[in-house]
Design a protein around this motif. Structure first.
Motif, PDB file in Angstrom:
ATOM      1  N   GLN A   1      -0.099   4.825  -8.325  1.00 27.07           N
ATOM      2  CA  GLN A   1       0.577   4.858  -7.019  1.00 27.07           C
ATOM      3  C   GLN A   1      -0.345   4.332  -5.916  1.00 27.07           C
ATOM      4  O   GLN A   1       0.084   3.571  -5.040  1.00 27.07           O
ATOM      5  CB  GLN A   1       1.028   6.286  -6.689  1.00 27.07           C
ATOM      6  N   ILE A   2      -1.617   4.732  -5.974  1.00 25.85           N
ATOM      7  CA  ILE A   2      -2.578   4.252  -4.965  1.00 25.85           C
ATOM      8  C   ILE A   2      -2.735   2.739  -5.077  1.00 25.85           C
ATOM      9  O   ILE A   2      -2.759   2.025  -4.067  1.00 25.85           O
ATOM     10  CB  ILE A   2      -3.933   4.977  -5.122  1.00 25.85           C
ATOM     11  N   SER A   3      -2.822   2.229  -6.298  1.00 21.98           N
ATOM     12  CA  SER A   3      -2.957   0.788  -6.502  1.00 21.98           C
ATOM     13  C   SER A   3      -1.732   0.042  -5.969  1.00 21.98           C
ATOM     14  O   SER A   3      -1.866  -0.997  -5.298  1.00 21.98           O
ATOM     15  CB  SER A   3      -3.147   0.504  -7.987  1.00 21.98           C
TER      16      SER A   3
ATOM     17  N   MET B   1       0.314   1.136  -3.663  1.00 23.40           N
ATOM     18  CA  MET B   1       0.312   1.258  -2.205  1.00 23.40           C
ATOM     19  C   MET B   1      -0.664   0.251  -1.586  1.00 23.40           C
ATOM     20  O   MET B   1      -0.361  -0.370  -0.561  1.00 23.40           O
ATOM     21  CB  MET B   1      -0.074   2.680  -1.793  1.00 23.40           C
ATOM     22  N   ARG B   2      -1.831   0.060  -2.211  1.00 22.86           N
ATOM     23  CA  ARG B   2      -2.797  -0.916  -1.709  1.00 22.86           C
ATOM     24  C   ARG B   2      -2.210  -2.317  -1.738  1.00 22.86           C
ATOM     25  O   ARG B   2      -2.362  -3.089  -0.778  1.00 22.86           O
ATOM     26  CB  ARG B   2      -4.074  -0.861  -2.536  1.00 22.86           C
ATOM     27  N   ASP B   3      -1.516  -2.647  -2.828  1.00 28.08           N
ATOM     28  CA  ASP B   3      -0.888  -3.976  -2.920  1.00 28.08           C
ATOM     29  C   ASP B   3       0.169  -4.151  -1.838  1.00 28.08           C
ATOM     30  O   ASP B   3       0.248  -5.202  -1.191  1.00 28.08           O
ATOM     31  CB  ASP B   3      -0.269  -4.181  -4.308  1.00 28.08           C
ATOM     32  N   GLU B   4       0.986  -3.121  -1.652  1.00 31.67           N
ATOM     33  CA  GLU B   4       2.027  -3.190  -0.619  1.00 31.67           C
ATOM     34  C   GLU B   4       1.403  -3.321   0.766  1.00 31.67           C
ATOM     35  O   GLU B   4       1.857  -4.126   1.594  1.00 31.67           O
ATOM     36  CB  GLU B   4       2.908  -1.939  -0.671  1.00 31.67           C
ATOM     37  N   MET B   5       0.357  -2.519   1.010  1.00 35.80           N
ATOM     38  CA  MET B   5      -0.288  -2.577   2.326  1.00 35.80           C
ATOM     39  C   MET B   5      -0.940  -3.928   2.555  1.00 35.80           C
ATOM     40  O   MET B   5      -0.872  -4.472   3.659  1.00 35.80           O
ATOM     41  CB  MET B   5      -1.314  -1.446   2.465  1.00 35.80           C
ATOM     42  N   ARG B   6      -1.554  -4.484   1.522  1.00 38.61           N
ATOM     43  CA  ARG B   6      -2.174  -5.803   1.641  1.00 38.61           C
ATOM     44  C   ARG B   6      -1.112  -6.835   2.031  1.00 38.61           C
ATOM     45  O   ARG B   6      -1.320  -7.646   2.928  1.00 38.61           O
ATOM     46  CB  ARG B   6      -2.840  -6.187   0.322  1.00 38.61           C
TER      47      ARG B   6
END
Length: 125
Positions: A33-35, A37-42
């Motif tokens: 989920q964190i990974s 979320m990082r992709d989405e935020m990027r």
């Protein structure tokens, strides 16, 4: 609290072990989920930077247009003021020219009067 029986203690430990055995799965799911979320935020930050760049370009274009319009207005006003000043300078120069011409004419009349009557003081009698 009354002391637990051996069977109760074993059952309690078994339930704790079951919970602990599930932790790696939960950690893996959380890491995923964190990974994500990082992709989405990027991606969102990239889109935001692009929008900001576009907004900056639009702002620069608007400011350039406004500055150019202001420059044109300033040039127009200055030209009008310079023309008005030129007109006033021409009028003043014409007045001074006419004044000089009339003074020269007076001086010439005065010298003619003196040369016509040598020996007289210029008093007509």
């Amino acid at each position: 609290m009354p002391p637990q029986t051996f069977v109760g203690r074993v059952e309690s430990l078994e339930s704790r072990v079951i919970v602990l055995e599930q932790l790696p799965e939960k950690l893996d799911a959380l890491a995923l989920q964190i990974s994500q979320m990082r992709d989405e935020m990027r991606g969102e930050f990239s889109a935001l930077r692009s929008e900001i760049r576009t907004g900056d370009e639009e702002t620069r274009d608007v400011l350039r247009d406004e500055i150019r319009a202001g420059d044109e207005e300033t040039r127009r006003v200055l030209r009008d003021e310079i023309r008005a000043g030129d007109e006033q300078s021409r009028r003043n120069a014409l007045v001074l020219h006419e004044d000089v011409i009339s003074r020269i004419a007076l001086m010439q009349e005065g010298t003619r009067g003196e040369t016509k009557r040598p020996g007289t003081r210029g008093d007509p009698e």
